[in-house]
Scaffold this motif. Structure first.
Motif, PDB file in Angstrom:
ATOM      1  N   GLY A  30       0.791  -1.220   0.000  1.00 55.42           N
ATOM      2  CA  GLY A  30       0.000   0.000   0.000  1.00 55.42           C
ATOM      3  C   GLY A  30       0.825   1.273   0.000  1.00 55.42           C
ATOM      4  N   ARG A  31       2.144   1.146  -0.216  1.00 57.22           N
ATOM      5  CA  ARG A  31       3.002   2.331  -0.233  1.00 57.22           C
ATOM      6  C   ARG A  31       3.095   2.882  -1.652  1.00 57.22           C
ATOM      7  N   PRO A  32       2.778   4.156  -1.837  1.00 56.64           N
ATOM      8  CA  PRO A  32       2.903   4.706  -3.184  1.00 56.64           C
ATOM      9  C   PRO A  32       4.367   4.915  -3.564  1.00 56.64           C
ATOM     10  N   ILE A  33       4.653   4.745  -4.829  1.00 56.49           N
ATOM     11  CA  ILE A  33       5.920   5.216  -5.385  1.00 56.49           C
ATOM     12  C   ILE A  33       5.766   6.728  -5.520  1.00 56.49           C
ATOM     13  N   THR A  34       6.768   7.486  -5.069  1.00 57.56           N
ATOM     14  CA  THR A  34       6.639   8.940  -5.012  1.00 57.56           C
ATOM     15  C   THR A  34       7.522   9.606  -6.057  1.00 57.56           C
ATOM     16  N   LYS A  35       7.249  10.893  -6.289  1.00 65.27           N
ATOM     17  CA  LYS A  35       8.046  11.640  -7.254  1.00 65.27           C
ATOM     18  C   LYS A  35       8.058  13.122  -6.905  1.00 65.27           C
ATOM     19  N   GLN A  59       9.964  -1.986  -2.873  1.00 62.00           N
ATOM     20  CA  GLN A  59       8.843  -1.543  -3.706  1.00 62.00           C
ATOM     21  C   GLN A  59       8.913  -2.197  -5.080  1.00 62.00           C
ATOM     22  N   VAL A  60       7.744  -2.564  -5.563  1.00 62.90           N
ATOM     23  CA  VAL A  60       7.621  -3.305  -6.813  1.00 62.90           C
ATOM     24  C   VAL A  60       6.557  -2.631  -7.681  1.00 62.90           C
TER      25      VAL A  60
END
Length: 140
Positions: A30-35, A59-60
């Motif tokens: 449930g962790r977003p990839i951030t930018k 993270q995948v």
């Protein structure tokens, strides 16, 4: 017709001045990839923005996906990770550059035992009228 040259004024900024935002990609935990979005999409015609993306250890972004109308460009600035492109795995590290052509299936992951995040410059060029993101054929 008149040429769309995009914005009339450029920008000077930094990641330190840029708020972090979540991407559409969420991992299994449930962790977003951030930018850090340094340039918004289409401020420059056909350029899908310019950002620095962060993948945390573990993270995948799988299964692979593809873009029918975009060339996507990645340049690794920190950390190590893995790319899968059309079923083939590639180890990436600082200095790695990847050009993903339209319809090439691609996914990204960072091994969970890595000690630092993977950070990449991400940009792309849209071909045609719109960006379409489709799951890889294995998902249909």
């Amino acid at each position: 017709g008149s040429l769309n040259t995009g914005t009339a004024k450029g920008v000077v900024t930094s990641v330190q001045e840029t708020p972090v935002r979540n991407t559409v990609h969420i991992d299994e935990q449930g962790r977003p990839i951030t930018k850090y979005q340094l340039l918004e999409p289409f401020v420059i015609p056909n350029l899908v923005g310019f950002s620095v993306a962060t993948f945390l250890p573990g993270q995948v972004m799988m299964p692979p996906h593809k873009h029918e109308t975009m060339h996507e460009l990645f340049y690794v600035i920190q950390g190590d990770g893995m790319f899968q492109i059309n079923g083939e795995d590639y180890e990436i590290s600082p200095g790695s550059f990847l050009h993903i052509a339209p319809n090439e299936e691609h996914g990204i992951w960072v091994p969970k035992d890595n000690t630092m995040p993977l950070r990449m410059v991400v940009t792309g060029v849209a071909i045609g009228d719109k960006i379409v993101k489709k799951p890889a054929s294995s998902e249909k």
